[in-house]
Write an enzyme that holds these catalytic residues in place. Structure first.
Site, mmCIF file in Angstrom:
data_model
loop_
_atom_site.group_PDB
_atom_site.id
_atom_site.type_symbol
_atom_site.label_atom_id
_atom_site.label_comp_id
_atom_site.label_asym_id
_atom_site.label_seq_id
_atom_site.Cartn_x
_atom_site.Cartn_y
_atom_site.Cartn_z
ATOM 1 N N ASN A 5 27.852 -95.853 84.355
ATOM 2 C CA ASN A 5 28.313 -96.018 82.978
ATOM 3 C C ASN A 5 29.686 -96.677 82.857
ATOM 4 O OD1 ASN A 5 27.786 -95.819 80.321
ATOM 5 N ND2 ASN A 5 28.156 -93.615 80.142
ATOM 6 N N ARG B 241 22.976 -92.135 77.087
ATOM 7 C CA ARG B 241 24.315 -92.317 77.676
ATOM 8 C C ARG B 241 25.197 -93.048 76.678
ATOM 9 N NH1 ARG B 241 24.254 -92.111 83.302
ATOM 10 N NH2 ARG B 241 26.495 -91.838 83.055
ATOM 11 N N LYS C 273 23.327 -95.473 94.755
ATOM 12 C CA LYS C 273 23.758 -94.072 94.686
ATOM 13 C C LYS C 273 23.088 -93.215 95.755
ATOM 14 C CE LYS C 273 24.753 -94.694 89.796
ATOM 15 N NZ LYS C 273 24.464 -94.315 88.407
ATOM 16 N N ARG D 280 12.581 -100.753 96.274
ATOM 17 C CA ARG D 280 12.583 -100.451 94.832
ATOM 18 C C ARG D 280 13.953 -100.623 94.197
ATOM 19 N NH1 ARG D 280 10.288 -95.232 95.847
ATOM 20 N NH2 ARG D 280 12.159 -94.355 94.915
ATOM 21 N N PRO E 181 28.239 -89.650 89.900
ATOM 22 C CA PRO E 181 29.113 -90.588 90.624
ATOM 23 C C PRO E 181 28.493 -91.992 90.666
ATOM 24 C CG PRO E 181 28.128 -88.995 92.137
ATOM 25 C CD PRO E 181 27.752 -88.572 90.746
ATOM 26 N N GLU E 182 29.346 -92.996 90.621
ATOM 27 C CA GLU E 182 28.856 -94.369 90.713
ATOM 28 C C GLU E 182 28.859 -94.787 92.187
ATOM 29 O OE1 GLU E 182 29.885 -96.963 87.568
ATOM 30 O OE2 GLU E 182 30.286 -95.336 86.182
#
Ligand SMILES: [Zn+2]
Length: 269
Positions: free
Chosen positions: A162, A258, A52, A121, A2-3
């Site tokens: 993606n 990907r 995410k 990060r 999932p984005e």
């Protein structure tokens, strides 16, 4: 995977449904049982997401950090409770709704220091009001790495996956293999603003739509897209099909495991 918009959508839902009230927390599967027992009956202060990652904040000493990974899902339901189905890592139940979390990559009890270390990060998230796009630009503008790779790097931009990667490059006519150093700052600013808008739409709609009104199926007299991801897009998984703008076949290549999609004519090298 999932984005970011999916995580923000769940975070907002959890905040609306559970925050401000005591919740029942359990781990029917058992793997989160010890932590759940410490949270059970506590008031959830808030739910939020960064990229995410999703957080259930009970207090500075008790924050559940969730990363869905490839297989994790939230099952969102209205009361009454039903018997757990499958491996439910965490169940949260409030006054009106309940949520089952299955198969996450991470579900762990953190402190605010742990969260701060993670956030240090992560790159700025276009869906967060506190996001500073300058942090992303500093990384991008010095990099010899392709934008295709930089946009997927969660340390550069958090939450972009993606689909948004492919679509944002297309919408701004940028070739995926353009390096960060080659990108114009004005184009970056436009891409960022566009991501903010597209991803906020994704949170509300629950799917990714990136096609401008003039290229929608009813305007172009074409069939709507049929894809498990839903939504209308320009290039994502449209390889071999004609570009809606120029008719060129949409191209596909593999990069870092990907698939990458683009229009060689609209996004010239
Ligand atoms: Zn094209």
């Amino acid at each position: 995977m999932p984005e970011g918009h999916t995580l923000h959508r769940h975070a907002r839902m959890h905040h609306r449904r559970y925050a401000g009230h005591p919740v029942a927390v359990s781990s029917p599967q058992g793997r989160f049982a010890a932590q759940a027992s410490l949270l059970d009956g506590r008031k959830l202060a808030r739910a939020e997401a960064h990229g995410k990652h999703l957080f259930h904040v009970y207090g500075p000493d008790a924050i559940v950090h969730i990363h869905l990974g490839l297989a994790g899902i939230f099952d969102e339901r209205k009361l009454p409770l039903l018997a757990p189905v499958g491996q439910v890592r965490m169940r949260v139940a409030g006054r009106t709704h309940w949520t089952d979390l299955r198969g996450p990559n991470a579900c762990e009890l953190w402190t605010s220091d742990d969260v701060a270390r993670l956030q240090a990060r992560l790159g700025p998230d276009p869906l967060r009001k506190d996001a500073d796009p300058e942090k992303a630009w500093t990384r991008i503008s010095k990099s010899r790495v392709s934008l295709a790779a930089l946009l997927m790097d969660q340390a550069v931009l958090a939450g972009v996956g993606n689909v948004y990667r492919a679509e944002i490059l297309f919408r701004h006519g940028v070739a995926p293999m353009t390096t960060g150093r080659e990108l114009d700052q004005i184009v970056f600013k436009e891409m960022w603003d566009d991501l903010v808008e597209l991803m906020n739409y994704g949170v509300k709609a629950g799917q990714i739509d990136t096609v401008r009104p003039e290229h929608m199926p009813e305007v172009m007299g074409r069939e709507p897209r049929k894809d498990a991801h839903g939504g209308e897009v320009y290039v994502y998984r449209r390889h071999g099909l004609p570009c809606y703008i120029c008719g060129t076949e949409v191209a596909k290549a593999e990069l870092a495991g990907r698939n990458l999609f683009w229009c060689p004519t609209c996004q010239p090298e």
